[in-house]
Scaffold this motif. Structure first.
Motif, PDB file in Angstrom:
ATOM      1  N   VAL A 291      23.108   4.863 -38.997  1.00  0.00           N
ATOM      2  CA  VAL A 291      22.403   3.534 -39.728  1.00  0.00           C
ATOM      3  C   VAL A 291      23.260   2.191 -38.130  1.00  0.00           C
ATOM      4  N   LEU A 292      24.543   2.518 -38.182  1.00  0.00           N
ATOM      5  CA  LEU A 292      25.619   1.414 -37.059  1.00  0.00           C
ATOM      6  C   LEU A 292      25.656   1.973 -36.204  1.00  0.00           C
ATOM      7  N   SER A 293      25.190   3.272 -36.229  1.00  0.00           N
ATOM      8  CA  SER A 293      25.038   3.302 -33.934  1.00  0.00           C
ATOM      9  C   SER A 293      23.586   2.112 -33.619  1.00  0.00           C
ATOM     10  N   ALA A 294      22.294   2.686 -34.752  1.00  0.00           N
ATOM     11  CA  ALA A 294      22.001   1.338 -34.631  1.00  0.00           C
ATOM     12  C   ALA A 294      21.100  -0.238 -33.768  1.00  0.00           C
ATOM     13  N   THR A 295      22.297  -0.263 -35.787  1.00  0.00           N
ATOM     14  CA  THR A 295      22.673  -1.964 -35.208  1.00  0.00           C
ATOM     15  C   THR A 295      23.511  -1.862 -33.844  1.00  0.00           C
ATOM     16  N   ASP A 296      24.508  -1.005 -33.648  1.00  0.00           N
ATOM     17  CA  ASP A 296      25.176  -1.197 -32.058  1.00  0.00           C
ATOM     18  C   ASP A 296      24.648  -1.548 -31.024  1.00  0.00           C
TER      19      ASP A 296
ATOM     20  N   VAL B  26      11.316   5.765 -37.185  1.00  0.00           N
ATOM     21  CA  VAL B  26      10.139   4.914 -36.300  1.00  0.00           C
ATOM     22  C   VAL B  26       9.687   3.785 -35.709  1.00  0.00           C
ATOM     23  N   LEU B  27      11.406   2.980 -35.858  1.00  0.00           N
ATOM     24  CA  LEU B  27      10.760   1.355 -35.283  1.00  0.00           C
ATOM     25  C   LEU B  27      11.451   1.576 -34.874  1.00  0.00           C
ATOM     26  N   CYS B  28      12.707   2.165 -34.505  1.00  0.00           N
ATOM     27  CA  CYS B  28      13.256   2.535 -33.737  1.00  0.00           C
ATOM     28  C   CYS B  28      12.943   2.587 -32.017  1.00  0.00           C
ATOM     29  N   ALA B  29      12.246   3.629 -32.164  1.00  0.00           N
ATOM     30  CA  ALA B  29      11.632   4.860 -31.212  1.00  0.00           C
ATOM     31  C   ALA B  29       9.868   3.385 -31.016  1.00  0.00           C
ATOM     32  N   GLY B  30       9.254   2.386 -31.938  1.00  0.00           N
ATOM     33  CA  GLY B  30       8.724   1.781 -31.327  1.00  0.00           C
ATOM     34  C   GLY B  30       9.199   0.455 -30.367  1.00  0.00           C
ATOM     35  N   ILE B  31      10.514   0.529 -30.530  1.00  0.00           N
ATOM     36  CA  ILE B  31      10.982  -0.930 -29.548  1.00  0.00           C
ATOM     37  C   ILE B  31      11.127  -0.251 -28.381  1.00  0.00           C
ATOM     38  N   ALA B  32      10.721   0.651 -27.910  1.00  0.00           N
ATOM     39  CA  ALA B  32      10.669   1.579 -26.468  1.00  0.00           C
ATOM     40  C   ALA B  32       9.594   0.994 -25.738  1.00  0.00           C
ATOM     41  N   LEU B  33       8.746   0.827 -26.725  1.00  0.00           N
ATOM     42  CA  LEU B  33       6.687   0.645 -26.627  1.00  0.00           C
ATOM     43  C   LEU B  33       6.467  -0.947 -25.526  1.00  0.00           C
TER      44      LEU B  33
ATOM     45  N   THR C   4      14.798   1.551 -19.405  1.00  0.00           N
ATOM     46  CA  THR C   4      16.543   0.584 -20.482  1.00  0.00           C
ATOM     47  C   THR C   4      15.528   0.999 -21.854  1.00  0.00           C
ATOM     48  N   ALA C   5      14.545   1.585 -22.574  1.00  0.00           N
ATOM     49  CA  ALA C   5      13.650   1.135 -23.414  1.00  0.00           C
ATOM     50  C   ALA C   5      14.295   2.584 -23.921  1.00  0.00           C
ATOM     51  N   ALA C   6      14.244   3.759 -23.400  1.00  0.00           N
ATOM     52  CA  ALA C   6      15.699   4.659 -23.789  1.00  0.00           C
ATOM     53  C   ALA C   6      15.905   5.209 -24.969  1.00  0.00           C
ATOM     54  N   PRO C   7      16.743   4.170 -25.034  1.00  0.00           N
ATOM     55  CA  PRO C   7      17.912   4.567 -25.356  1.00  0.00           C
ATOM     56  C   PRO C   7      17.368   4.201 -27.427  1.00  0.00           C
ATOM     57  N   PHE C   8      16.019   3.335 -27.094  1.00  0.00           N
ATOM     58  CA  PHE C   8      15.665   2.997 -28.887  1.00  0.00           C
ATOM     59  C   PHE C   8      15.356   4.326 -29.384  1.00  0.00           C
ATOM     60  N   ALA C   9      14.614   5.463 -27.968  1.00  0.00           N
ATOM     61  CA  ALA C   9      13.514   6.746 -28.380  1.00  0.00           C
ATOM     62  C   ALA C   9      14.997   7.533 -29.246  1.00  0.00           C
ATOM     63  N   MET C  10      16.255   7.548 -28.447  1.00  0.00           N
ATOM     64  CA  MET C  10      17.545   8.369 -29.713  1.00  0.00           C
ATOM     65  C   MET C  10      18.324   8.282 -31.114  1.00  0.00           C
ATOM     66  N   LEU C  11      17.827   6.840 -30.732  1.00  0.00           N
ATOM     67  CA  LEU C  11      18.014   6.316 -32.402  1.00  0.00           C
ATOM     68  C   LEU C  11      17.422   6.577 -33.244  1.00  0.00           C
ATOM     69  N   GLY C  12      15.827   6.480 -32.810  1.00  0.00           N
ATOM     70  CA  GLY C  12      14.886   6.597 -33.911  1.00  0.00           C
ATOM     71  C   GLY C  12      15.155   8.365 -34.337  1.00  0.00           C
ATOM     72  N   VAL C  13      15.748   9.293 -33.407  1.00  0.00           N
ATOM     73  CA  VAL C  13      16.077  10.903 -33.585  1.00  0.00           C
ATOM     74  C   VAL C  13      16.916  10.561 -34.264  1.00  0.00           C
ATOM     75  N   LEU C  14      18.370  10.154 -34.442  1.00  0.00           N
ATOM     76  CA  LEU C  14      18.887  10.215 -34.685  1.00  0.00           C
ATOM     77  C   LEU C  14      18.956   9.517 -36.257  1.00  0.00           C
ATOM     78  N   LEU C  15      18.146   8.588 -36.462  1.00  0.00           N
ATOM     79  CA  LEU C  15      17.841   8.056 -37.554  1.00  0.00           C
ATOM     80  C   LEU C  15      16.955   9.055 -38.742  1.00  0.00           C
ATOM     81  N   LEU C  16      15.888   9.165 -37.551  1.00  0.00           N
ATOM     82  CA  LEU C  16      15.173  11.093 -38.569  1.00  0.00           C
ATOM     83  C   LEU C  16      16.435  11.866 -39.131  1.00  0.00           C
ATOM     84  N   GLY C  17      17.715  12.309 -38.244  1.00  0.00           N
ATOM     85  CA  GLY C  17      17.981  13.045 -38.391  1.00  0.00           C
ATOM     86  C   GLY C  17      18.810  11.970 -39.794  1.00  0.00           C
ATOM     87  N   ALA C  18      19.554  11.301 -40.149  1.00  0.00           N
ATOM     88  CA  ALA C  18      19.977  11.092 -41.363  1.00  0.00           C
ATOM     89  C   ALA C  18      19.185  11.006 -42.135  1.00  0.00           C
ATOM     90  N   SER C  19      17.675  10.978 -42.456  1.00  0.00           N
ATOM     91  CA  SER C  19      16.759  10.911 -43.162  1.00  0.00           C
ATOM     92  C   SER C  19      16.811  12.443 -43.550  1.00  0.00           C
TER      93      SER C  19
END
Length: 425
Positions: free
Chosen positions: A223-228, A288-295, A364-379
C-alpha cells in the motif's frame, strides 16, 4: 492508558503538519530533479534514497523505543524533516538532492516510529483500530494539503521550475517546523515509568515468524509503495500527458481526501466485513485501478480512478498496524512496528528504483502496472491469512487458537497472559 484523548488530537495535528511537509517536498523534489536534468530513472533513484537510511535505522530505533520513551523521537524527526526539505531546495546537484532526500526520510521514520508506539501503548485493545485510523488521518490530511501547495508553488513557465521547486522545498521546511506546537504532553508519565524497567529483547526472527506479522508487513509495504510511487511519478505522467503541475497537485490531493473519507468510516466497515476481508477487497480493487492509470485516460477519468484508489488505499496502513501490534509479543510491539516500517522502507527503496527502470524501458505508465501486480499479491496474501484464521468478523485478531491469545496478550500483557493460562489446556 492516558485519560481522555487530547494526546491523540495533538498527535494527529503534529503528524498532519509533518506529513504535509513531506508530501509537499516529494513532488517538489521530483520537479526540481527534472529541472536539473534528471530523467525517469534518476527520479526513481532519488525517490528510493528517501527510504534508504530508514531501511537500516528502523529496527534499532524500535528496540530503543521498546525499552524507553517514545516522545523524544518526535521532535528529532521534525528537525530532520525540516533540514532535509530546506537543504534539498538549496542543492544544485542530483547527488546532493538524493542525500538530503535520505535525511528527510530518516526524519519521517523517527517521527512515525515514536508516534505509532505511543498510539499502541496508550490505546486499549478495543480502541486500536479506531485510534490507528484516526492517527493516520493526520497523514492523509498532510497528503491532502501538501501536493496542492506544491502544485501552486511550482511553475514550469519560462524555465522557472528550478526556482519555484526550490521555493516549495523551503516552504515545506517551515510547514514541518509548525508541528513543534503540538508536541507537548503526548506521552503519558505512567507509560514512561513502566517502560523504564528492563525487559528482555525478543529476537527479530521470532517476531517475524508470528502469525499475522508477515502478512501485515507485506500489505503495508504494498500500500505504501503504491502511494509513494504515485506521488513521485504522477508528476512525470503529467509532464508527458501535458497535465499542469497545479492539476497534478489537485489529483494527488483528491486521492488523499478519499483516504481521509475511508478512515472516517473504517469502524463500521470493519464491523460489517471484518478486518481481513476488508483488506483483501480493497487491495484487489486498488491493484486493478493502479494498473488502469497506465491507460491514456482523460483527466476527469483519472480523477475518478484516483478517488476510488485513495479510498481503497486508506484501509491498509491503519489495519496493518493493528494486525502487527496485536500479533506481536507485548514486550516487542515497537520493534514489530519498526519491522513493519522496515518493510515499508524496503518497498520505498525497491519500488521507485524498479519503477525508474521499468519507466526507462517500457514508458512512464509502466510503473503503475507494476504497482497493480504488487497490490494484487497483497490481496492474495490477505486472503490466505484469512484462510488460516487470521481475521475475525469484528475486526480484531482471531480469537481462536494460539494466534488469538498472542493478539490479546500483545495489547494487554498481564490481563491477556492470565486469560491465556486459564483457557489453554
Amino acid at each position: 492508558m492516558m485519560p481522555g484523548r487530547g494526546w491523540l488530537v495533538r498527535l494527529v495535528i503534529a503528524f498532519g503538519f509533518a506529513q504535509a511537509a513531506v508530501s509537499m517536498a516529494r513532488p517538489a523534489v521530483s520537479y526540481r530533479a527534472l529541472a536539473l536534468g534528471a530523467d525517469e530513472r534518476a527520479v526513481g533513484v532519488i525517490a528510493g534514497v528517501y527510504a534508504l537510511l530508514p531501511l537500516f535505522a528502523a529496527v534499532p530505533l524500535g528496540r530503543r523505543t521498546d525499552h524507553g520513551r517514545c516522545a523524544p523521537l518526535l521532535p528529532a524527526g521534525v528537525v530532520l524533516i525540516a533540514a532535509g526539505c530546506a537543504l534539498s531546495g538549496t542543492a544544485n546537484s542530483l547527488a546532493a538532492m538524493a542525500a538530503w532526500s535520505g535525511v528527510m526520510g530518516l526524519g519521517h521514520l523517527c517521527f512515525v516510529i515514536g508516534a505509532q508506539s505511543i498510539v499502541a501503548r496508550q490505546s486499549a485493545p478495543a480502541e486500536q483500530d479506531r485510534n490507528f485510523g484516526h492517527f493516520t488521518i493526520g497523514a492523509s490530511l498532510g497528503q491532502l494539503v501538501g501536493p496542492v501547495a506544491a502544485g501552486l508553488l511550482v511553475s514550469g513557465h519560462n524555465g522557472a521550475m528550478a526556482r519555484t521547486s526550490a521555493l516549495a522545498l523551503v516552504v515545506s521546511a517551515g510547514v514541518a517546523a509548525v508541528s513543534f506546537g503540538s508536541l507537548w504532553r503526548i506521552e503519558h508519565r505512567a507509560e514512561r515509568a513502566v517502560r523504564s524497567a528492563g525487559v528482555a529483547k525478543v529476537p527479530v526472527h521470532r517476531i517475524l515468524r508470528t502469525r499475522g506479522v508477515p502478512a501485515g508487513i507485506f500489505i503495508s509495504l504494498a500500500v505504501l509503495s503504491a502511494t509513494d510511487v504515485l506521488t513521485a511519478y504522477l508528476p512525470v505522467i503529467g509532464e508527458h500527458r501535458g497535465i499542469a503541475p497545479s492539476v497534478v497537485g489537485l489529483l494527488l490531493s483528491l486521492r488523499a481526501a478519499a483516504t481521509i473519507a475511508c478512515r472516517l468510516v473504517m469502524t463500521p466497515m470493519i464491523r460489517v466485513l471484518g478486518r481481513t476481508t476488508l483488506m483483501t477487497v480493497t487491495c484487489l480493487v486498488a491493484g486493478v485501478l493502479c494498473a488502469g492509470i497506465a491507460l491514456p485516460v482523460p483527466v476527469w477519468a483519472l480523477a475518478v480512478m484516483l478517488a476510488v484508489l485513495g479510498f481503497c488505499l486508506g484501509v491498509g496502513q491503519p489495519l496493518s498496524m493493528t494486525t502487527v501490534v496485536q500479533a506481536a509479543p507485548p514486550e516487542a510491539r515497537s520493534t514489530a512496528l519498526a519491522l513493519r516500517l522496515t518493510g515499508n522502507r524496503l518497498g520505498q527503496v525497491a519500488a521507485p528504483a524498479s519503477a525508474g527502470l521499468v519507466a526507462g524501458v517500457a514508458g512512464t505508465a509502466a510503473p503503475f502496472a507494476m504497482l497493480g501486480v504488487l497490490l494484487l499479491g497483497a490481496s492474495a496474501l490477505a486472503l490466505r491469512d484469512r484462510g488460516r484464521g487470521g481475521g475475525s468478523r469484528r475486526g480484531g485478531a482471531s480469537r481462536r487458537g494460539g494466534a488469538s491469545t498472542r493478539a490479546a496478550g500483545g495489547c494487554a500483557a498481564s490481563r491477556g497472559t492470565r486469560r491465556t493460562r486459564t483457557k489453554s489446556p
